[in-house]
Design an enzyme around this catalytic site. Structure first.
Site, PDB file in Angstrom:
ATOM      1  N   CYS A 167       0.247  -7.656  -8.266  1.00  0.00           N
ATOM      2  CA  CYS A 167       0.904  -6.357  -8.362  1.00  0.00           C
ATOM      3  C   CYS A 167       2.149  -6.362  -9.238  1.00  0.00           C
ATOM      4  CB  CYS A 167       1.238  -5.843  -6.966  1.00  0.00           C
ATOM      5  SG  CYS A 167      -0.214  -5.776  -5.903  1.00  0.00           S
ATOM      6  N   HIS A 307       9.686  -1.527  -5.510  1.00  0.00           N
ATOM      7  CA  HIS A 307       8.272  -1.875  -5.345  1.00  0.00           C
ATOM      8  C   HIS A 307       7.721  -1.052  -4.179  1.00  0.00           C
ATOM      9  CE1 HIS A 307       4.674  -4.202  -5.857  1.00  0.00           C
ATOM     10  NE2 HIS A 307       4.732  -4.699  -4.640  1.00  0.00           N
ATOM     11  N   GLU A 318      12.424  -6.268   0.513  1.00  0.00           N
ATOM     12  CA  GLU A 318      13.033  -5.714  -0.688  1.00  0.00           C
ATOM     13  C   GLU A 318      14.390  -5.095  -0.384  1.00  0.00           C
ATOM     14  OE1 GLU A 318      11.976  -2.997  -4.620  1.00  0.00           O
ATOM     15  OE2 GLU A 318      10.662  -2.875  -2.862  1.00  0.00           O
ATOM     16  N   LYS A 341       5.447   5.095  -5.066  1.00  0.00           N
ATOM     17  CA  LYS A 341       4.154   4.773  -4.443  1.00  0.00           C
ATOM     18  C   LYS A 341       3.892   5.675  -3.239  1.00  0.00           C
ATOM     19  CE  LYS A 341       3.695  -0.129  -5.743  1.00  0.00           C
ATOM     20  NZ  LYS A 341       4.988  -0.413  -6.405  1.00  0.00           N
ATOM     21  N   HIS A 346      -0.664   2.705  -4.473  1.00  0.00           N
ATOM     22  CA  HIS A 346      -0.341   1.436  -5.130  1.00  0.00           C
ATOM     23  C   HIS A 346      -1.398   1.109  -6.184  1.00  0.00           C
ATOM     24  CE1 HIS A 346       1.069  -2.429  -6.005  1.00  0.00           C
ATOM     25  NE2 HIS A 346       1.117  -2.985  -4.813  1.00  0.00           N
ATOM     26  N   PHE A 406       1.165 -10.460  -4.729  1.00  0.00           N
ATOM     27  CA  PHE A 406       0.587 -11.527  -3.916  1.00  0.00           C
ATOM     28  C   PHE A 406       0.647 -12.840  -4.704  1.00  0.00           C
ATOM     29  CE2 PHE A 406      -2.542  -9.149  -0.870  1.00  0.00           C
ATOM     30  CZ  PHE A 406      -1.475  -8.519  -0.274  1.00  0.00           C
TER      31      PHE A 406
END
Length: 421
Positions: A167, A307, A318, A341, A346, A406
């Site tokens: 991502c 994010h 975050e 998002k 996403h 990831f």
């Protein structure tokens, strides 16, 4: 002798193919209106899926962007990449005479590549035997074909790469393109990400990993970053490609400039295959590296496009990372954070470039897009996330965009509003 002078890099074109819109201005207006693009999945049969919602691209017709026969030989993710690249190129005002082929690059990646093609072909082979495998399987499934196709279409013979960092792919693509131009390896670069992950195996795999929201009965409220009731991210598809260009040549040709990219930081969590460390230490390293690269203090950042995926662990990590890096500035009322998002879902490997585009548009219009669905803010996520509605900010000059993937891949980008000197 080595080149020690780093050239300045600006963005002169943007193309988006997203659930929130397939043209730049409608996409941006949808975000400012706080509209959710999440709904029931229609691309796959969800009768046996535990997750039944996604952000799907509507009204996308490949033949509007490319030859119909050629499109049939591309995976959906490559079609998205080609369409976004075409719109970015048109938006930039470039022509075939604008840039020498060997000075024209492409850095466009994908997290999963042609996973839809792989699944379709596997079913075909199981049902009818290996000889029924398509000769286009390999060029349709590999993650670099978006970059390869764009290069062929626009005769871009400079550096050509496909970043694959889950991502964080889109953000790393922009950062690497930034470095290529800075270091005088190219003058103009297509940069971004593309993804078409709404397939039976992909959806079931992410759901089995407990990464997806299962708010199937209320899809428009399913993506809820920083909210107490968040239960996972909402998968989405699409692409965003930007044109990065050396500053002086863009001025010389009279190009429209969206903004300047001035900082890029990257790091690894070195922690877990899917979960970030709770203190967000990897994200801290990336944000600090981006600030150092830009030569800025934390107090000079006014907005962070987070994010912000709507996962319990990710949003908290975050937030902790932002508080660590920005300290008192994070709670001063002068640092705004939002997750778009919450509206788009996403886009995986396309999310970083899409959110970079959002950051540039926010700088252009002096408007911070909101985080929607933030009804009961998590007490541990205690920053100003611009809930529900956009916010006008005068004198807003610098934005940061974060992307984490990831495997522990982290990227932070810093953009500055363009002002003709």
């Amino acid at each position: 002798m080595a080149n020690t002078h780093k050239r300045r890099v600006v963005i002169t074109g943007i193309g988006v193919i997203t659930p929130s819109g397939v043209k730049l201005e409608p996409f941006w207006q949808s975000l400012l209106a706080g509209k959710s693009a999440i709904g029931p999945m229609t691309l796959i049969d969800t009768s046996e899926q535990i997750c039944k919602i996604a952000g799907e691209v509507k009204d996308f017709h490949p033949e509007n962007y490319m030859d119909k026969k050629d499109a049939r030989r591309m995976d959906r993710y490559t079609q998205f990449a080609m369409a976004a690249a075409r719109d970015a190129y048109t938006d930039s005002g470039l022509t075939s005479e604008s840039v020498a082929p060997e000075r024209f690059g492409v850095v466009v990646g994908s997290a999963a590549g042609g996973i839809g093609t792989i699944e379709t072909q596997l079913r075909e082979v199981i049902a009818k035997g290996y000889r029924r495998c398509s000769p286009f399987l390999v060029p349709m499934m590999i993650c670099d074909m978006g970059a390869g196709r764009i290069s062929i279409e626009y005769n871009a013979k400079g550096p050509n790469m496909a970043v694959v960092t889950a991502c964080a792919t889109g953000a790393h693509s922009l950062g690497d393109a930034f470095r290529i131009i800075q270091n005088d390896e190219a003058d103009v670069v297509f940069a971004g990400g593309a993804e078409a992950p709404i397939t039976p195996i992909s959806v079931s795999g992410f759901a089995a990993a407990r990464a997806l929201s299962l708010r199937n009965d209320d899809p428009q409220h399913a993506s809820r970053p920083f909210e107490t009731g968040r239960d996972g991210f909402v998968m989405a598809e699409g692409a965003c490609v930007l044109i990065l260009e050396e500053l002086q040549r863009s001025i010389d040709r009279g190009a429209k400039i969206y903004g300047e990219i001035i900082g890029y930081g990257r790091s690894a969590d070195a922690h877990d295959i899917v979960s970030p460390p709770s203190d967000g230490s990897g994200a801290v390293f990336a944000m600090k590296a981006a600030l150092r690269d830009a030569g800025l203090s934390p107090e000079e950042i006014s907005y962070i496009n987070a994010h912000g995926t709507s996962t319990p662990l990710g949003d908290l990590a975050e937030t902790n990372a932002i508080k660590h890096v920005f300290k008192d500035h994070a709670k001063s009322g002068k640092l705004l954070v939002s997750s778009t998002k919450s509206m788009t879902g996403h886009l995986l490997g396309a999310s970083g470039s899409t959110e970079a585009a959002v950051s540039l548009l926010a700088l252009r219009d002096q408007l911070i897009p909101p985080t929607i669905n933030l009804e009961n803010q998590d007490p541990a996520c205690d920053l100003d996330y611009v809930p529900h509605t956009p916010r006008k900010v005068s004198g807003f000059k610098v934005a940061m965009s974060n992307s984490f993937g990831f495997g522990g891949h982290n990227a932070s980008l810093i953009f500055r509003a363009w002002e003709q000197n």
